[in-house]
Design a protein around this motif. Structure first.
Motif, PDB file in Angstrom:
ATOM      1  N   GLU A   1       0.904  -1.112   0.025  1.00  0.00           N
ATOM      2  CA  GLU A   1      -0.058  -0.165  -0.005  1.00  0.00           C
ATOM      3  C   GLU A   1       0.794   1.307   0.041  1.00  0.00           C
ATOM      4  O   GLU A   1       0.118   2.285  -0.579  1.00  0.00           O
ATOM      5  N   LEU A   2       1.984   1.265   0.574  1.00  0.00           N
ATOM      6  CA  LEU A   2       2.899   2.396   0.515  1.00  0.00           C
ATOM      7  C   LEU A   2       3.726   2.346  -0.912  1.00  0.00           C
ATOM      8  O   LEU A   2       4.679   3.345  -0.932  1.00  0.00           O
ATOM      9  N   LEU A   3       3.581   1.359  -1.770  1.00  0.00           N
ATOM     10  CA  LEU A   3       4.167   1.485  -3.235  1.00  0.00           C
ATOM     11  C   LEU A   3       5.491   1.232  -2.859  1.00  0.00           C
ATOM     12  O   LEU A   3       6.537   1.254  -3.877  1.00  0.00           O
ATOM     13  N   GLU A   4       5.978   0.450  -1.974  1.00  0.00           N
ATOM     14  CA  GLU A   4       7.455  -0.016  -1.671  1.00  0.00           C
ATOM     15  C   GLU A   4       7.749  -1.374  -2.239  1.00  0.00           C
ATOM     16  O   GLU A   4       8.766  -1.815  -2.358  1.00  0.00           O
ATOM     17  N   ARG A   5       6.630  -2.064  -2.471  1.00  0.00           N
ATOM     18  CA  ARG A   5       6.573  -3.476  -2.911  1.00  0.00           C
ATOM     19  C   ARG A   5       5.622  -3.741  -4.124  1.00  0.00           C
ATOM     20  O   ARG A   5       4.303  -3.324  -3.848  1.00  0.00           O
ATOM     21  N   ARG A   6       6.103  -4.328  -5.258  1.00  0.00           N
ATOM     22  CA  ARG A   6       5.008  -4.562  -6.357  1.00  0.00           C
ATOM     23  C   ARG A   6       4.288  -5.793  -5.942  1.00  0.00           C
ATOM     24  O   ARG A   6       4.664  -6.804  -5.609  1.00  0.00           O
ATOM     25  N   LEU A   7       2.939  -5.710  -6.252  1.00  0.00           N
ATOM     26  CA  LEU A   7       2.150  -6.711  -6.252  1.00  0.00           C
ATOM     27  C   LEU A   7       2.127  -7.686  -7.395  1.00  0.00           C
ATOM     28  O   LEU A   7       1.851  -7.346  -8.506  1.00  0.00           O
ATOM     29  N   ASP A   8       2.352  -9.293  -7.379  1.00  0.00           N
ATOM     30  CA  ASP A   8       2.243  -9.745  -8.392  1.00  0.00           C
ATOM     31  C   ASP A   8       1.022 -10.410  -8.515  1.00  0.00           C
ATOM     32  O   ASP A   8      -0.007 -10.527  -7.780  1.00  0.00           O
TER      33      ASP A   8
END
Length: 86
Positions: free
Chosen positions: A47-54
């Motif tokens: 949600e903080l855009l620090e990790r991409r969702l696959d």
């Protein structure tokens, strides 16, 4: 915010919509993380855009929100511009 890579406006919209749906359902990040078997930081970083969702994670999260993945994808798609770019 994001660190080390660029996040497109479309991806921001997708994650923002996903977060809004979670909040509308009154499911905390902690509870969603419990449902998917991950630590709370997993959801927080998405949600903080620090990790991409696959795609596999998307399916698991959709099901943890008691949503059909296809239905959730349609909701997300409706929030995007007609023309997408990569």
């Amino acid at each position: 915010m994001q660190r080390g890579w660029v996040v497109s406006p479309d991806y921001r919209t997708l994650i923002s919509t996903l977060s809004s749906i979670r909040k509308e359902l009154k499911i905390s990040q902690r509870e969603l993380a419990r449902r998917v078997g991950k630590p709370p930081s997993f959801i927080n970083k998405i949600e903080l855009l620090e990790r991409r969702l696959d795609i596999q994670e998307f399916i698991v999260i959709a099901e943890a929100l008691d949503c059909e993945p296809g239905t959730l994808l349609n909701i997300l798609r409706d929030n995007l511009e007609k023309e997408l770019s990569l």
